[in-house]
Design a protein around this motif. Sequence first.
Motif, PDB file in Angstrom:
ATOM      1  N   THR A 122       0.826  -1.211   0.000  1.00  0.00           N
ATOM      2  CA  THR A 122       0.000   0.000   0.000  1.00  0.00           C
ATOM      3  C   THR A 122       0.859   1.260   0.000  1.00  0.00           C
ATOM      4  O   THR A 122       0.358   2.339  -0.279  1.00  0.00           O
ATOM      5  CB  THR A 122      -0.943   0.037   1.224  1.00  0.00           C
ATOM      6  OG1 THR A 122      -0.152  -0.020   2.418  1.00  0.00           O
ATOM      7  CG2 THR A 122      -1.941  -1.115   1.206  1.00  0.00           C
ATOM      8  N   ARG A 123       2.142   1.089   0.353  1.00  0.00           N
ATOM      9  CA  ARG A 123       3.083   2.224   0.359  1.00  0.00           C
ATOM     10  C   ARG A 123       4.303   1.848  -0.473  1.00  0.00           C
ATOM     11  O   ARG A 123       4.617   0.658  -0.607  1.00  0.00           O
ATOM     12  CB  ARG A 123       3.508   2.560   1.797  1.00  0.00           C
ATOM     13  CG  ARG A 123       2.373   3.123   2.620  1.00  0.00           C
ATOM     14  CD  ARG A 123       2.014   2.361   3.866  1.00  0.00           C
ATOM     15  NE  ARG A 123       2.648   1.123   4.132  1.00  0.00           N
ATOM     16  CZ  ARG A 123       3.009   0.737   5.362  1.00  0.00           C
ATOM     17  NH1 ARG A 123       2.809   1.547   6.389  1.00  0.00           N
ATOM     18  NH2 ARG A 123       3.573  -0.445   5.567  1.00  0.00           N
ATOM     19  N   ASN A 159       4.464   2.460  10.310  1.00  0.00           N
ATOM     20  CA  ASN A 159       3.068   2.080  10.572  1.00  0.00           C
ATOM     21  C   ASN A 159       2.123   3.272  10.561  1.00  0.00           C
ATOM     22  O   ASN A 159       0.919   3.126  10.348  1.00  0.00           O
ATOM     23  CB  ASN A 159       2.960   1.345  11.913  1.00  0.00           C
ATOM     24  CG  ASN A 159       3.619  -0.030  11.855  1.00  0.00           C
ATOM     25  OD1 ASN A 159       3.770  -0.605  10.779  1.00  0.00           O
ATOM     26  ND2 ASN A 159       4.029  -0.549  13.008  1.00  0.00           N
ATOM     27  N   SER A 160       2.676   4.466  10.804  1.00  0.00           N
ATOM     28  CA  SER A 160       1.829   5.670  10.852  1.00  0.00           C
ATOM     29  C   SER A 160       1.545   6.223   9.452  1.00  0.00           C
ATOM     30  O   SER A 160       0.722   7.119   9.286  1.00  0.00           O
ATOM     31  CB  SER A 160       2.510   6.758  11.698  1.00  0.00           C
ATOM     32  OG  SER A 160       3.631   7.320  10.993  1.00  0.00           O
ATOM     33  N   ILE A 161       2.243   5.695   8.452  1.00  0.00           N
ATOM     34  CA  ILE A 161       2.119   6.227   7.086  1.00  0.00           C
ATOM     35  C   ILE A 161       0.983   5.527   6.360  1.00  0.00           C
ATOM     36  O   ILE A 161       0.967   4.306   6.224  1.00  0.00           O
ATOM     37  CB  ILE A 161       3.446   6.070   6.317  1.00  0.00           C
ATOM     38  CG1 ILE A 161       4.555   6.861   7.032  1.00  0.00           C
ATOM     39  CG2 ILE A 161       3.307   6.556   4.871  1.00  0.00           C
ATOM     40  CD1 ILE A 161       5.961   6.477   6.615  1.00  0.00           C
ATOM     41  N   LYS A 162       0.029   6.327   5.907  1.00  0.00           N
ATOM     42  CA  LYS A 162      -1.135   5.790   5.193  1.00  0.00           C
ATOM     43  C   LYS A 162      -0.894   5.837   3.686  1.00  0.00           C
ATOM     44  O   LYS A 162      -0.087   6.624   3.194  1.00  0.00           O
ATOM     45  CB  LYS A 162      -2.392   6.597   5.539  1.00  0.00           C
ATOM     46  CG  LYS A 162      -2.750   6.610   7.018  1.00  0.00           C
ATOM     47  CD  LYS A 162      -3.989   7.473   7.264  1.00  0.00           C
ATOM     48  CE  LYS A 162      -4.367   7.498   8.738  1.00  0.00           C
ATOM     49  NZ  LYS A 162      -3.341   8.177   9.567  1.00  0.00           N
ATOM     50  N   THR A 163      -1.631   5.016   2.973  1.00  0.00           N
ATOM     51  CA  THR A 163      -1.466   4.951   1.522  1.00  0.00           C
ATOM     52  C   THR A 163      -1.792   6.288   0.841  1.00  0.00           C
ATOM     53  O   THR A 163      -1.232   6.617  -0.198  1.00  0.00           O
ATOM     54  CB  THR A 163      -2.323   3.809   0.910  1.00  0.00           C
ATOM     55  OG1 THR A 163      -1.961   3.644  -0.464  1.00  0.00           O
ATOM     56  CG2 THR A 163      -3.820   4.070   1.028  1.00  0.00           C
ATOM     57  N   GLU A 164      -2.682   7.081   1.464  1.00  0.00           N
ATOM     58  CA  GLU A 164      -3.069   8.373   0.860  1.00  0.00           C
ATOM     59  C   GLU A 164      -2.045   9.474   1.144  1.00  0.00           C
ATOM     60  O   GLU A 164      -2.144  10.576   0.587  1.00  0.00           O
ATOM     61  CB  GLU A 164      -4.423   8.844   1.401  1.00  0.00           C
ATOM     62  CG  GLU A 164      -5.581   7.888   1.168  1.00  0.00           C
ATOM     63  CD  GLU A 164      -5.697   6.822   2.259  1.00  0.00           C
ATOM     64  OE1 GLU A 164      -4.933   6.899   3.253  1.00  0.00           O
ATOM     65  OE2 GLU A 164      -6.516   5.889   2.098  1.00  0.00           O
ATOM     66  N   ASP A 165      -1.065   9.196   1.998  1.00  0.00           N
ATOM     67  CA  ASP A 165      -0.092  10.230   2.380  1.00  0.00           C
ATOM     68  C   ASP A 165       0.812  10.605   1.203  1.00  0.00           C
ATOM     69  O   ASP A 165       1.125   9.770   0.341  1.00  0.00           O
ATOM     70  CB  ASP A 165       0.780   9.750   3.543  1.00  0.00           C
ATOM     71  CG  ASP A 165       0.030   9.714   4.868  1.00  0.00           C
ATOM     72  OD1 ASP A 165      -1.101  10.238   4.919  1.00  0.00           O
ATOM     73  OD2 ASP A 165       0.571   9.154   5.844  1.00  0.00           O
ATOM     74  N   SER A 220       1.034  10.711  -4.095  1.00  0.00           N
ATOM     75  CA  SER A 220       0.912   9.938  -2.858  1.00  0.00           C
ATOM     76  C   SER A 220       1.465   8.529  -3.059  1.00  0.00           C
ATOM     77  O   SER A 220       1.730   8.101  -4.187  1.00  0.00           O
ATOM     78  CB  SER A 220      -0.558   9.850  -2.442  1.00  0.00           C
ATOM     79  OG  SER A 220      -1.282   9.057  -3.378  1.00  0.00           O
ATOM     80  N   HIS A 221       1.600   7.803  -1.939  1.00  0.00           N
ATOM     81  CA  HIS A 221       1.976   6.389  -2.034  1.00  0.00           C
ATOM     82  C   HIS A 221       0.946   5.655  -2.899  1.00  0.00           C
ATOM     83  O   HIS A 221       1.301   4.866  -3.765  1.00  0.00           O
ATOM     84  CB  HIS A 221       2.034   5.766  -0.634  1.00  0.00           C
ATOM     85  CG  HIS A 221       3.209   6.218   0.166  1.00  0.00           C
ATOM     86  ND1 HIS A 221       4.433   5.593   0.115  1.00  0.00           N
ATOM     87  CD2 HIS A 221       3.353   7.249   1.047  1.00  0.00           C
ATOM     88  CE1 HIS A 221       5.289   6.211   0.929  1.00  0.00           C
ATOM     89  NE2 HIS A 221       4.648   7.219   1.496  1.00  0.00           N
ATOM     90  N   GLN A 222      -0.331   5.933  -2.662  1.00  0.00           N
ATOM     91  CA  GLN A 222      -1.399   5.260  -3.411  1.00  0.00           C
ATOM     92  C   GLN A 222      -1.304   5.551  -4.903  1.00  0.00           C
ATOM     93  O   GLN A 222      -1.508   4.653  -5.733  1.00  0.00           O
ATOM     94  CB  GLN A 222      -2.767   5.699  -2.898  1.00  0.00           C
ATOM     95  CG  GLN A 222      -3.927   5.004  -3.606  1.00  0.00           C
ATOM     96  CD  GLN A 222      -5.275   5.550  -3.207  1.00  0.00           C
ATOM     97  OE1 GLN A 222      -5.436   6.761  -3.053  1.00  0.00           O
ATOM     98  NE2 GLN A 222      -6.250   4.675  -3.015  1.00  0.00           N
TER      99      GLN A 222
END
Length: 592
Positions: free
Chosen positions: A5-6, A169-175, A195-197
């Motif tokens: 996801t990232r 772990n705090s990093i979201k795919t939308e970041d 973004s990662h996504q």
Amino acid sequence: MTSITRIFDFPYHQQDKFTSIPDALASKQNGAWVKVSTEEYIAKANSISRALLRMGIQKDDKIAIISSNNRTEWHIVDIGVLQTGAQTVPIYPTISEHDYEYILNHSEASYCFVSDEEILRKINLVKHNLPHLKEIYSFNTIPNCKNWNELLDLGKDTSNQEEVEARKNSIKTEDLATIIYTSGTTGNPKGVMLSHQNIVSNVLGSAPRIPFGEGKSRALSFLPICHIFERMVLYLYQYYGVSIYFGESIEKIGDNIKEVQPNVITAVPRLIEKVYDKIYAKGAELTGIKKKLFFWAINLGLRYEPYGANGFWYEFQLKIARKLIFSKWKEGLGGKLEVMVSGSAALQTRLSRIFAAAEIPVMEGYGLTETSPVIAVNDMRNYGFRIGTVGKVIDNVEVKIAEDGEILCKGPNVMIGYYKNEKLTNEVITDGYFHTGDIGNIDQDGFLKITDRKKEMFKTSGGKYIAPQLIENTMKQSRFIEQIMVIGEGQKMPGAFIQPNFEFVKEWARKNKVDIGKTNETIVTNEKVIARIQQEIESINSKFGHWEQIKKFELTPNVWSIDGGELTPTLKLKRKNVLEKYQDLYNKIYST
């Protein structure tokens, strides 16, 4: 299996699926290929992350990377930075120090990694104007400059690895993952926020289109890693467990390709044109039956249609041509090349045909930095390849054609927006659709065809639309023409600036015993050269409507280049720059 996801999940996925590939990344140092395994890649990336946390790097800090060539260190730093929640800002090495200053200030980069002394020199020229920049680290050993190995040393102590894991772990795919400044043809570069996504979805959406032997293929990488096309493809290689070898430089690609024997490379049309021109030139030097066979194979290749559409007799001849002639082409490109992936600009259809005939198919795709980048791509399998198109739209992306013919794109690949420029973001993204600025259409079988850039099309004074790219790509099929820019907005007829292929013109002059002098300046004013190029123009003009035909042209003595300001780092025309540079020639064309 690691769920991806990232961006930094890719090397871990590779490790889970393929254990550890011994040559996951390979760069040439002091004449030898230095290989880094998947395990070492991850270990060093974690060392960088631990070091950055000890230096106080916070989530959403910006770290720039500028490298003159693709290399292992770039990827280790990239993953190391992204794991901390900071963002990477890759920068083209060939831009001016003024552009360095603008990008480093606009992004507020706190640290910068550079590859070599030349890039460091350019940054040092403007360092006094960079208030956010705390330190510069180099990949090469440079006197009076900190080295990236210092960070590897700082990160050796694993006692804060838990902090790295918590940050990951705090990093979201939308970041936000990265800000890529487009080279642009006018004004200051725009910072595209991806973004990662955006990037992960594009890798996973493109993956089914590229045929790889998972865990056993090799790639040679030489297009600029700071460009999203090459960068996304390199994550795709990691996803598939492809060993990545980094070319030393564009000049040494011929040598590197023979050493590495890659199964896949990425290329831009200009490089593919140059490969073909070199092959053609060698064939032209042959004599007797060998020369006849060479040109018989060329003519056969230029009529190529995929999936046996030309019938049994054509396929029978093609089998012979592949054995006698085209096998040597493949051998010259390492012997194992199965596919070239092309993007960034339109590929001439003759090149699609000839290389597919030679069993080195070029899979042309389409996309923009703002779309991470792939929107569509050809695939030789399952009838997914159509010459003259950029293939079918990838699965997780939606495309529609606006009333004026503009291609609109929607999907998880569409950028967050332009950094610090909400107004411009809102101009190009409406109702979730990104306005590409390209004109095209989708045929009944779902293949996307690009016809031109909306902004580059212009009207003559007679009200007729001119699509310059189409004319330029066709004209460049002439061996006399290296570069061409079609002009004539608001004028009675289109004209052109032409940079001759000086190497070929000299060869033509030698064979025909024409005295053209020894400088480019004397070549472009030679009446016989002008007359010969006029013949080429007139021959190609017949393929176009009378309103599209080039009526007048002027030859330029300069070789158009990135450094000269005529081309972007991906070898596209900087039309505004070219027009300004040759304003006197423009006046000459239209003053009579």
